[in-house]
Design a protein around this motif. Structure first.
Motif, PDB file in Angstrom:
ATOM      1  N   ARG A 108      30.756 -27.344 -11.983  1.00  0.00           N
ATOM      2  CA  ARG A 108      31.758 -27.667 -13.000  1.00  0.00           C
ATOM      3  C   ARG A 108      32.815 -28.637 -12.468  1.00  0.00           C
ATOM      4  O   ARG A 108      33.586 -29.205 -13.251  1.00  0.00           O
ATOM      5  N   ASP A 114      24.676 -28.563 -20.280  1.00  0.00           N
ATOM      6  CA  ASP A 114      23.952 -29.198 -19.188  1.00  0.00           C
ATOM      7  C   ASP A 114      22.458 -28.885 -19.289  1.00  0.00           C
ATOM      8  O   ASP A 114      21.616 -29.767 -19.088  1.00  0.00           O
ATOM      9  N   ARG A 138      26.756 -32.139 -17.181  1.00  0.00           N
ATOM     10  CA  ARG A 138      26.813 -33.312 -18.051  1.00  0.00           C
ATOM     11  C   ARG A 138      26.255 -32.998 -19.435  1.00  0.00           C
ATOM     12  O   ARG A 138      25.482 -32.072 -19.615  1.00  0.00           O
ATOM     13  N   GLY A 159      28.065 -38.552 -11.899  1.00  0.00           N
ATOM     14  CA  GLY A 159      28.485 -37.233 -11.452  1.00  0.00           C
ATOM     15  C   GLY A 159      27.889 -36.736 -10.167  1.00  0.00           C
ATOM     16  O   GLY A 159      28.096 -35.574  -9.805  1.00  0.00           O
ATOM     17  N   THR A 187      25.778 -32.360  -8.541  1.00  0.00           N
ATOM     18  CA  THR A 187      26.053 -33.139  -9.744  1.00  0.00           C
ATOM     19  C   THR A 187      26.912 -32.340 -10.714  1.00  0.00           C
ATOM     20  O   THR A 187      26.635 -31.165 -10.992  1.00  0.00           O
ATOM     21  N   THR A 188      27.919 -32.988 -11.231  1.00  0.00           N
ATOM     22  CA  THR A 188      28.789 -32.372 -12.231  1.00  0.00           C
ATOM     23  C   THR A 188      28.001 -32.113 -13.517  1.00  0.00           C
ATOM     24  O   THR A 188      27.147 -32.919 -13.904  1.00  0.00           O
ATOM     25  N   PHE A 211      31.068 -35.684 -18.732  1.00  0.00           N
ATOM     26  CA  PHE A 211      31.097 -34.448 -17.961  1.00  0.00           C
ATOM     27  C   PHE A 211      31.503 -33.287 -18.858  1.00  0.00           C
ATOM     28  O   PHE A 211      32.199 -33.450 -19.864  1.00  0.00           O
ATOM     29  N   THR A 212      31.039 -32.113 -18.486  1.00  0.00           N
ATOM     30  CA  THR A 212      31.339 -30.910 -19.245  1.00  0.00           C
ATOM     31  C   THR A 212      31.493 -29.745 -18.280  1.00  0.00           C
ATOM     32  O   THR A 212      31.146 -29.866 -17.099  1.00  0.00           O
ATOM     33  N   GLU A 213      31.970 -28.632 -18.779  1.00  0.00           N
ATOM     34  CA  GLU A 213      32.015 -27.408 -17.973  1.00  0.00           C
ATOM     35  C   GLU A 213      31.104 -26.343 -18.568  1.00  0.00           C
ATOM     36  O   GLU A 213      31.121 -25.183 -18.136  1.00  0.00           O
ATOM     37  N   GLN A 234      34.605 -31.931 -11.093  1.00  0.00           N
ATOM     38  CA  GLN A 234      34.451 -33.371 -11.243  1.00  0.00           C
ATOM     39  C   GLN A 234      34.068 -33.974  -9.880  1.00  0.00           C
ATOM     40  O   GLN A 234      34.342 -33.375  -8.826  1.00  0.00           O
TER      41      GLN A 234
END
Length: 388
Positions: free
Chosen positions: A37, A100, A79, A62, A76-77, A93-95, A39
């Motif tokens: 999660r 994802d 996404r 990411g 990788t963050t 980007f997302t959490e 960045q």
């Protein structure tokens, strides 16, 4: 994982994709990928805080590569796709772990595992797919393919490596409907994916499915004899040689260029073509030694295995002694001719070629070189007999 969790809290990082899939399926793990999660900038800071090397290999998408113990780990963050064109995606980007997972290709590749070993299956089908050897797209197959047409080839590649039974009907139908999309892909991506597919232990079911969907012909430029491919696939694990029997002989150069294979790969494909059919499992050992000497070991073995596959013959009775034989060096040279009064020039080359052909025809004898060379020099010195 400890470095990431120290910066982002519990459950901010999970192992993802192939390492989780292969662990669950009892197969070896090569690469370890991690989703987080955090960045990219926070990922790099977290790694450096723990004394780990951090390389910004693809921060726009990411990805940061961590190096620990001399081994790389891609982090990788999470996404989500914003825009796709069938070859590349614009991401945000997302959490959200589910977002994802929703952008991944197949359900068994959308599996995550925490550092303690707890497995997460956001699509709800990844665990059962891994257990049963099913390759099923995440969500709508056509939507996933339109995001990246390489997923057509990945569908068949993952089926070759991990699938059992018949390929997923919905996925296969989508690949067939959108098969023209593979022609939009870069040659390098296609050749890499194709050779990975052909490296599978038994790629025949996947190749047959590719042919059924019309994908294979778009890649090879013609219809392949799949029974010959199946036989060859049992004879050798070599992906390039397996590829060679999927190509019409006349198209080998064109396909090699279209796939942008390396010069070495291209040359090997072309050398494996035997237009006269001179190499055969039924040839005598002296004839085989002559062919091996002229062609080189790689081209000889490639032609022999292809001929064996086409004739359904066993190549081993000839292959074994040829692998045990080392081609000898030509036992004479220009100096041997010079001491016989032959001046350097075209005549030297012609005499050496004549000697070599005679020596090969007699199956590479170890002795008698002086007499053989003397006879050739005498014959040329005598010249043609003049008649009136």
């Amino acid at each position: 994982m400890e470095a990431l969790e120290a910066a982002g809290g519990a459950d901010c990082a999970r192992f993802v994709g192939g390492c989780v899939r292969n662990s669950l399926m009892g197969q070896s793990v090569d690469d370890i990928d991690i989703a987080t999660r955090l960045q990219p900038s926070a990922t790099m800071a977290a790694l450096k805080a723990r004394g780990l090397r951090a390389i910004p290999t693809g921060v726009d998408h990411g990805t940061v590569t961590a190096v620990a113990g001399g081994r790389p780990f891609e982090i990788t963050t999470l996404r989500r796709d914003v825009e796709t064109d069938g070859r590349r995606a614009v991401v945000a980007f997302t959490e959200d772990w589910a977002e994802d997972a929703a952008r991944r290709d197949f359900r068994l590749n959308a599996l995550y595992a925490g550092a303690a070993g707890c497995v997460f299956d956001p699509t709800g089908g990844g665990l059962s797919d891994a257990a049963q050897g099913r390759i099923i797209f995440v969500g709508d197959p056509e939507a996933r393919i339109r995001e990246d047409y390489l997923r057509i080839l990945r569908f068949f590649r993952f089926f070759a490596w991990y699938g059992t039974g018949a390929p997923d009907a919905a996925g296969l139908a989508a690949c067939e409907r959108l098969s023209a999309g593979v022609e939009r892909l870069s040659a390098e991506r296609v050749s890499k994916e194709l050779l990975k597919l052909l490296s599978a232990c038994d790629p025949t079911p996947a190749v047959r499915a590719m042919a059924q969907a019309g994908v294979l012909a778009r890649l090879t430029g013609g219809e392949a004899d799949l029974s010959v491919f199946e036989t060859l696939a049992r004879l050798t694990p070599d992906p390039l040689l397996r590829l060679s029997v999927l190509l019409p002989d006349a198209e080998a150069a064109a396909v090699a260029a279209r796939l942008r294979l390396s010069n070495a790969q291209r040359d090997r494909l072309l050398a494996a073509v035997d237009p006269a059919g001179d190499v055969s499992p039924t040839m005598t050992e002296p004839a085989a030694r002559a062919a091996l000497y002229r062609l080189g070991r790689q081209a000889f073995e490639d032609r022999l295995l292809k001929a064996a596959a086409r004739s359904r013959a066993d190549p081993e009775p000839l292959l074994a002694p040829m692998r045990a034989w080392t081609p000898p060096r030509l036992p004479v040279g220009g100096r041997d001719l010079a001491v016989r009064g032959v001046s350097p020039g075209p005549q030297t080359g012609r005499l050496l070629s004549a000697f070599e052909e005679s020596w090969i025809a007699d199956d590479f004898p170890d002795a008698g070189h002086e007499a053989r060379l003397d006879a050739l020099v005498a014959a040329i010195s005598a010249g043609p007999t003049e008649t009136r």
